[in-house]
Motif scaffolding. Structure first.
Motif, PDB file in Angstrom:
ATOM      1  N   CYS A 170       0.815  -1.212   0.000  1.00  0.00           N
ATOM      2  CA  CYS A 170       0.000   0.000   0.000  1.00  0.00           C
ATOM      3  C   CYS A 170       0.848   1.261   0.000  1.00  0.00           C
ATOM      4  CB  CYS A 170      -0.976   0.005   1.182  1.00  0.00           C
ATOM      5  SG  CYS A 170      -0.219  -0.020   2.814  1.00  0.00           S
TER       6      CYS A 170
ATOM      7  N   PHE B  40       1.215   2.502  -3.528  1.00  0.00           N
ATOM      8  CA  PHE B  40       0.003   2.867  -4.262  1.00  0.00           C
ATOM      9  C   PHE B  40      -0.063   4.364  -4.507  1.00  0.00           C
ATOM     10  CE2 PHE B  40      -4.272   4.589  -4.255  1.00  0.00           C
ATOM     11  CZ  PHE B  40      -4.828   3.892  -5.324  1.00  0.00           C
ATOM     12  N   SER B  41      -0.492   4.731  -5.703  1.00  0.00           N
ATOM     13  CA  SER B  41      -0.848   6.107  -6.014  1.00  0.00           C
ATOM     14  C   SER B  41      -1.917   6.060  -7.094  1.00  0.00           C
ATOM     15  CB  SER B  41       0.366   6.908  -6.510  1.00  0.00           C
ATOM     16  OG  SER B  41       0.845   6.374  -7.728  1.00  0.00           O
ATOM     17  N   THR B  42      -2.672   7.128  -7.214  1.00  0.00           N
ATOM     18  CA  THR B  42      -3.772   7.139  -8.181  1.00  0.00           C
ATOM     19  C   THR B  42      -3.322   7.546  -9.576  1.00  0.00           C
ATOM     20  OG1 THR B  42      -4.308   9.397  -7.491  1.00  0.00           O
ATOM     21  CG2 THR B  42      -5.531   7.585  -6.443  1.00  0.00           C
TER      22      THR B  42
ATOM     23  N   PHE C 265       1.009   2.856 -10.798  1.00  0.00           N
ATOM     24  CA  PHE C 265      -0.070   1.947 -10.463  1.00  0.00           C
ATOM     25  C   PHE C 265      -1.256   2.105 -11.404  1.00  0.00           C
ATOM     26  CE2 PHE C 265      -3.669   0.170  -8.084  1.00  0.00           C
ATOM     27  CZ  PHE C 265      -3.172  -1.101  -7.885  1.00  0.00           C
TER      28      PHE C 265
ATOM     29  N   MET D  21      -3.815  -5.477  -3.305  1.00  0.00           N
ATOM     30  CA  MET D  21      -2.851  -4.652  -2.573  1.00  0.00           C
ATOM     31  C   MET D  21      -2.615  -5.282  -1.209  1.00  0.00           C
ATOM     32  SD  MET D  21      -3.012  -0.501  -2.082  1.00  0.00           S
ATOM     33  CE  MET D  21      -4.461  -0.456  -1.014  1.00  0.00           C
TER      34      MET D  21
ATOM     35  N   ARG E  70      -5.591   6.224   0.666  1.00  0.00           N
ATOM     36  CA  ARG E  70      -5.090   5.263  -0.315  1.00  0.00           C
ATOM     37  C   ARG E  70      -6.186   4.251  -0.669  1.00  0.00           C
ATOM     38  NH1 ARG E  70       0.735   5.252  -0.766  1.00  0.00           N
ATOM     39  NH2 ARG E  70       1.600   6.835   0.635  1.00  0.00           N
TER      40      ARG E  70
ATOM     41  N   PHE F 233      -7.837   3.500  -4.220  1.00  0.00           N
ATOM     42  CA  PHE F 233      -7.807   2.125  -4.726  1.00  0.00           C
ATOM     43  C   PHE F 233      -9.199   1.682  -5.163  1.00  0.00           C
ATOM     44  CE2 PHE F 233      -8.294  -2.410  -4.179  1.00  0.00           C
ATOM     45  CZ  PHE F 233      -7.134  -2.945  -4.725  1.00  0.00           C
TER      46      PHE F 233
END
Length: 421
Positions: free
Chosen positions: A161, A164-166, A170, A186, A197, A201
């Motif tokens: 996690c 993770f990025s928008t 990812f 994730m 996050r 997601f």
């Protein structure tokens, strides 16, 4: 009677036992008949075989595996058996060795094992930090096509996690997952902005019409409560896809009231859980020179009491996260029953290895009903104590009503891949 001497073609197995829950009935084992015609379960046939009480199950669904990691132990063993030892060893091996041909051959080796043992459906997680995502996902799709009709395959992307990025990397991975008809996944652990996050997601999954599958709280630290966050945020954003969470080990060390309150949230959010007792027993509460106190298994009895769908699966196979295993769901059943004390619980636990994981993944159900494919695992065992006492190495696996060759691949086939670089 040699129970393995079944006729070819159309016939009826009489005096065969099936778990009542797999037939939609109450009780334990039910003595019944199973007829096969043109590869499917059908009405009575002229040729009948007395099975003398043998237990039959539908072929298994193994919904949490890591085919891409499998069988690297010989070149990259876990140095101390710990979770951190597994993480660092796999990361180094991935960087050095996970080219397309290496991943393909090891994944196919595991598929051959699973097929021989009687598994018909598999969901695998794929390490997907770039550039590995662009290597492993095409390999997976090629194998899914090659194994169609033998093992139905799904894949889930796997990142931490904190990665993770928008946008950026990812977003590319999520598009890749969608292009290969996968599931967005994730690993969650406590980070300061976890809720944000998770919102990002779920938005990315919703935008692509993807289900979600998380590795959650794989630790004995009671302060790790990311499962609560997943349930809470999923309800907050109204996520409509299927959510599955795996591991959830920290529930076993938390205050009872707090843990059960978390399970109430999980039930309300409609989340399914997959327990991985073999791997968790291997890694959790491991300290040099100290006997482990904790088992690491999550609260499966308390979950089913709340109608939370629970499944059990293999997880890792001969890699730094688990040094053993053979993609054998009967082994998983045997060990889960012992570790989780399933033997004196509800009689419908066989669903947790067959129908429940199939439903959570959206696979065909694997039911034993008229018209279904005659995909069965038949054992010599006539009772549960006989079933669990031995590994059932002489089981029959029927696919389309015909026995398959159950010869397992030789580990020596992978020897050339074990030459470290």
């Amino acid at each position: 009677m040699d129970y393995r001497a079944l006729p070819s073609g159309d016939f009826t197995m009489t005096n065969v036992q099936v778990p009542a829950c797999l037939l939609g009935q109450d009780g334990d084992l039910v003595t019944t008949e199973i007829s096969i015609e043109e590869g499917r379960i059908a009405g009575p046939q002229p040729i009948a075989v007395d099975m003398e009480g043998a237990i039959a199950l539908p072929c298994f669904t193994d919904m949490h595996t890591h085919l891409d990691k499998g069988h690297i132990w010989a070149r990259s063993p876990n140095p101390d058996g710990t979770f951190m030892g597994a993480l660092t060893t796999v990361a180094a091996d991935r960087a050095a060795n996970w080219r397309a041909e290496d991943v393909r051959r090891r994944m196919e080796f595991s598929l051959r094992c699973a097929y021989a043992h009687g598994t018909a459906r598999i969901r695998t997680h794929l390490d997907s930090l770039p550039p590995q995502d662009d290597i492993s996902w095409p390999v997976f799709s090629d194998l899914r096509d090659a194994w169609a009709g033998r093992v139905e395959l799904q894949a889930v992307c796997l990142i931490g996690c904190d990665a993770f990025s928008t946008d950026g990397a990812f977003a590319h991975t999520a598009d890749l997952v969608a292009a290969h008809s996968g599931v967005l996944g994730m690993v969650t652990y406590p980070v300061e902005d976890l809720d944000d996050r998770l919102r990002g997601f779920f938005a990315m999954a919703s935008d692509r019409g993807l289900d979600a599958d998380f590795h959650v709280d794989e630790t004995m630290d009671p302060s790790s409560e990311t499962l609560r966050a997943i349930a809470r945020v999923a309800m907050e954003v109204g996520f409509e896809g299927q959510i599955v969470v795996g591991h959830c080990c920290s529930l076993s060390t938390q205050d009872e009231t707090r843990a059960l309150d978390t399970l109430d949230l999980v039930a309300e959010a409609g989340i399914g859980v997959v327990s991985l007792p073999l791997c968790n027993l291997y890694l959790q509460d491991r300290h040099a020179g100290r006997t482990p106190r904790g088992r690491g298994i999550t609260l499966v009895h308390e979950m089913v009491a709340r109608d939370i769908p629970v499944a059990f699966s293999s997880d890792n196979t001969r890699d730094p996260f688990y040094a053993y295993g053979d993609m054998d769901m009967i082994e998983v059943m045997r060990e889960a029953t012992r570790i989780g004390h399933l033997d004196h619980g509800k009689p419908d636990w066989p669903q947790a290895f067959t129908q429940t994981p199939a439903r959570l993944c959206g696979f065909a159900s694997g039911d034993i009903h008229r018209g279904a494919p005659a995909d069965l695992v038949i054992t010599r065992a006539r009772s549960w104590t006989e079933f669990y006492a031995r590994p059932q190495a002489d089981r029959i696996v029927l696919r389309g009503g015909e026995p398959i060759d159950r010869t397992l691949p030789d580990y020596a086939e992978l020897d050339d891949l074990m030459e470290t670089t």
